[in-house]
Design an enzyme around this catalytic site. Structure first.
Site, PDB file in Angstrom:
ATOM      1  CG  ASN A  62      82.872 -44.500  17.157  1.00 55.01           C
ATOM      2  OD1 ASN A  62      82.783 -45.662  17.514  1.00 55.01           O
ATOM      3  ND2 ASN A  62      83.498 -43.581  17.869  1.00 55.01           N
ATOM      4  CD  GLU A  64      87.350 -41.548  16.932  1.00 61.54           C
ATOM      5  OE1 GLU A  64      88.563 -41.596  17.232  1.00 61.54           O
ATOM      6  OE2 GLU A  64      86.454 -41.260  17.743  1.00 61.54           O
ATOM      7  CB  CYS A  73      78.280 -40.823  14.222  1.00 62.93           C
ATOM      8  SG  CYS A  73      78.793 -39.220  14.820  1.00 62.93           S
ATOM      9  CD  GLU A  75      74.735 -42.533  16.690  1.00 62.84           C
ATOM     10  OE1 GLU A  75      75.900 -42.551  16.220  1.00 62.84           O
ATOM     11  OE2 GLU A  75      74.455 -42.056  17.805  1.00 62.84           O
ATOM     12  CB  CYS A 112      76.082 -35.973  17.206  1.00 65.15           C
ATOM     13  SG  CYS A 112      76.230 -36.402  15.463  1.00 65.15           S
ATOM     14  CB  CYS A 115      73.519 -39.043  14.151  1.00 66.28           C
ATOM     15  SG  CYS A 115      75.199 -39.568  13.733  1.00 66.28           S
TER      16      CYS A 115
HETATM   17  N1  THU Z   1      79.987 -40.590  18.178  1.00 66.14           N
HETATM   18  C1  THU Z   1      79.118 -41.480  17.625  1.00 66.14           C
HETATM   19  O1  THU Z   1      79.519 -42.404  16.909  1.00 66.14           O
HETATM   20  N2  THU Z   1      77.806 -41.334  17.906  1.00 66.14           N
HETATM   21  C2  THU Z   1      77.282 -40.404  18.749  1.00 66.14           C
HETATM   22  O2  THU Z   1      76.077 -40.368  18.943  1.00 66.14           O
HETATM   23  C3  THU Z   1      78.160 -39.438  19.402  1.00 66.14           C
HETATM   24  C4  THU Z   1      79.589 -39.475  19.004  1.00 66.14           C
HETATM   25  C5  THU Z   1      81.419 -40.765  17.933  1.00 66.14           C
HETATM   26  C6  THU Z   1      82.068 -39.726  17.075  1.00 66.14           C
HETATM   27  C7  THU Z   1      83.498 -39.823  17.536  1.00 66.14           C
HETATM   28  O3  THU Z   1      84.134 -40.877  16.842  1.00 66.14           O
HETATM   29  C8  THU Z   1      83.402 -40.205  18.992  1.00 66.14           C
HETATM   30  O4  THU Z   1      82.103 -40.741  19.164  1.00 66.14           O
HETATM   31  C9  THU Z   1      83.608 -39.051  19.956  1.00 66.14           C
HETATM   32  O5  THU Z   1      82.793 -37.971  19.634  1.00 66.14           O
END
Ligand code: THU
Length: 161
Positions: A62, A64, A73, A75, A112, A115
């Site tokens: 991920n 940010e 994310c 994925e 999520c 994704c």
């Molecule tokens: N996140 C992912 O990368 N994958 C997931 O399946 C759930 C959430 C990340 C998004 C964000 O950077 C952090 O986790 C918190 O939500």
């Protein structure tokens, strides 16, 4: 009026040792790659590692941003990388793990909604299942046979024809 039911099957292992070797290796990679996440806001580091049908491995984490909605994310980073570097190679399996720097990392997390939609798109594109291996740094592991099982009644490009 007709009542319909949805049902999914998935396998729950007590820990990573229940998996077949190739899946256990992939989940270990996903665990390790969580360290490459850029997650200064959530402190929730996610790793996703894809095994392609040709045996190649592609990782994502991920990423940010101070403007929160821009964040990606793990994925979708992994899916976009795989599709960019190996555009016509099917995805066999994606392993997803995470390291919650503020709490527990001992149970599986599931992709999520956004994704799931992205996974469903690639599954439709390749006309074949994408397996998911979900696990934390420790603890139970879920094996899901196809991404679309996580997104029943999904919207797809077929509607746009
Ligand atoms: N996140 C992912 O990368 N994958 C997931 O399946 C759930 C959430 C990340 C998004 C964000 O950077 C952090 O986790 C918190 O939500």
């Amino acid at each position: 009026m007709e009542k319909q039911q949805l049902h999914i099957d998935y396998i729950v292992y007590n820990d990573i040792n229940g998996l077949e070797d190739a899946d256990a290796w992939l989940l270990k990679e996903a665990r390790e790659v969580t360290a490459h996440a850029y997650a200064p806001y959530s402190h929730f580091q996610v790793g996703a590692v894809i095994r392609l049908a040709n045996g190649e491995i592609v990782a994502g984490t991920n990423q940010e941003n101070a403007s929160f909605p821009i964040g990606l994310c793990a994925e979708r980073v992994a899916l976009a990388s795989a599709a960019s570097v190996y555009p016509n190679v099917d995805i066999d399996t994606i392993a997803i793990s995470y390291h919650n720097l503020k709490g527990d990392s001992g149970h599986p997390i599931s992709p999520c909604g956004m994704c799931r939609q992205a996974l469903a798109e690639y599954e439709m594109k390749q006309e074949g299942a994408i397996r998911l291996v979900l696990g934390g740094l420790t603890g139970k592991v879920y094996l899901i046979n196809r991404a679309n099982d996580l997104l029943p009644l999904s919207f797809s490009g077929e509607e746009l024809g």
